[in-house]
Enzyme design. Structure first.
Site, PDB file in Angstrom:
ATOM      1  CG  HIS A 255      -1.967  -0.823   1.177  1.00 41.12           C
ATOM      2  ND1 HIS A 255      -2.006  -2.125   1.436  1.00 41.12           N
ATOM      3  CD2 HIS A 255      -3.445  -0.714   0.601  1.00 41.12           C
ATOM      4  CE1 HIS A 255      -3.083  -2.763   1.327  1.00 41.12           C
ATOM      5  NE2 HIS A 255      -3.907  -1.959   0.931  1.00 41.12           N
TER       6      HIS A 255
ATOM      7  CE  LYS B  37      -4.410  -0.598   4.559  1.00 40.08           C
ATOM      8  NZ  LYS B  37      -5.694  -0.052   4.630  1.00 40.08           N
TER       9      LYS B  37
END
Ligand code: NAP
Length: 250
Positions: A135, A139
Site C-alpha cells: 500500500h 495507510k
C-alpha cells in the site's frame, strides 16, 4: 431508474460515487449530503438506495437514522465491529419496511473480493501459503483489513482440508517472516507510488500459484458500489448483508 442518495458526498469516496451515479445509465442522483447536511432529506418518496461513505464515528448513527426513515443502504465506511453490526440487525428487525436491506462491505474492489475468494478455494491444495499486501505509505493500519481477512480464509481452508503446518518459517529472524495470522504469514509493504495491492502466494513442491489484485485508484471501487446498489434495488436481499462477495455469483 434507481434513485440514489449519497451521504458523505464531499469526501474522496463520496464524490467519486456521485460522479459514478451521474454517469450510470440506470441511476439518478436523488440527494447528496455532507457532514452539515440533513439526512431527513433522504426519504423513500425520492430515494431507493442511499450510499454511505463517511467516517467510522458517524457511520452507525447515519445508518440507524436512514433505516428508521425506511431507506435501503449500501455502506462502505470501515470500522464495523460485531457489536455495531448487531445494532444494525436489531434496527432492521423493527424497520418501517419488512423487506428493508442494508449492505455493508469493507472492500468494494471486485478484484480484491475475487482474489480473497479464489485464495480461499485454492488454499486447500497447497502446502504453503503467504500473503503480501502492498500500500501507499499513508495507510493507517498494517496489515490491511483485507489481508487479515484473506489470511483467515486461507487458515479456515487449511483446517477444512486437514493440512499439516507449513513446512517453513522456522528459521531466520522472526520479524522478517511477517505477522502470523491464523497460521499464515502476512507481509505489509509501504511504498511511495503504490495504491492498494495484494498478492497471495501458494506453493507446492515444484509449482506455485500467484493470485494478485491491484487497485490503482478510487475508481476501482465504483463498479462494486454500483453492483451493490443494483442488487439491493432489485430486491430479495432484505436484512443485513456483510461483504460484496455475497452479491457475486461465486
Ligand atoms: P474522506 O475523504 O475523509 O471523506 C469522509 C467524508 O465524510 C467527509 O466529506 C466528511 O465531511 C464526511 N462526514 C463526516 N461525518 C459525517 C456525517 N456525520 N454525515 C455525513 N458526512 C459526514 O474519506 P474517504 O476516503 O472518502 O473514506 C470514507 C470511508 O470509506 C472511510 O471509512 C474509508 O476507510 C472507507 N473506504 C472504504 C472503501 C471500501 O471499498 N469499502 C474504500 C475506500 C475507503 P467533512 O469533511 O465535512 O467532515
Amino acid at each position: 431508474m434507481i434513485r440514489v442518495a449519497v451521504v458523505g458526498a464531499q469526501g474522496r469516496m463520496g464524490s467519486s460515487v456521485v460522479e459514478a451515479v451521474k454517469a450510470a445509465d440506470d441511476m439518478v442522483l436523488s440527494a447528496s449530503v455532507g457532514s452539515t447536511g440533513e439526512l431527513s432529506d433522504i426519504r423513500t418518496d425520492s430515494t431507493d438506495v442511499a450510499v454511505e461513505f463517511t467516517v467510522p464515528s458517524a457511520s452507525l448513527g447515519n445508518v440507524l437514522t436512514l433505516i428508521g426513515q425506511g431507506v435501503d443502504l449500501v455502506v462502505g465506511t470501515t470500522g464495523w465491529t460485531q457489536e455495531k453490526l448487531d445494532q444494525v440487525r436489531q434496527a432492521l428487525a423493527t424497520a418501517p419496511r419488512k423487506d428493508q436491506a442494508v449492505c455493508i462491505a469493507p472492500n468494494f474492489a471486485i478484484s480484491a473480493v475475487l482474489a480473497d475468494y479464489f485464495a480461499s478455494k485454492a488454499a486447500e491444495y497447497f502446502t504453503s501459503a503467504e500473503v503480501i499486501e502492498l500500500h501507499h505509505p499513508d495507510k493507517v493500519d498494517a496489515p490491511s483489513g483485507t489481508a487479515i481477512h484473506t489470511a483467515q480464509a486461507i487458515g479456515q481452508a487449511r483446517r477444512r482440508a486437514r493440512l499439516a503446518s507449513m513446512p517453513d518459517g522456522t528459521q531466520g529472524e522472526a520479524a522478517s517472516r511477517g505477522q502470523l495470522i491464523d497460521g499464515v504469514p502476512v507481509h505489509a509493504v509501504r511504498l511511495q507510488g503504490l495504491n492498494a495491492h495484494e498478492e497471495i502466494l501458494l506453493g507446492n513442491t515444484g509449482e506455485q500459484l500467484t493470485i494478485r489484485a491491484d487497485s490503482f485508484d478510487r475508481s476501482s471501487f465504483m463498479p462494486g458500489v454500483l453492483l451493490a446498489v443494483r442488487t439491493i434495488a432489485a430486491g430479495g436481499h432484505e436484512g443485513l448483508t456483510v461483504g460484496l462477495d455475497q452479491f457475486l455469483d461465486l
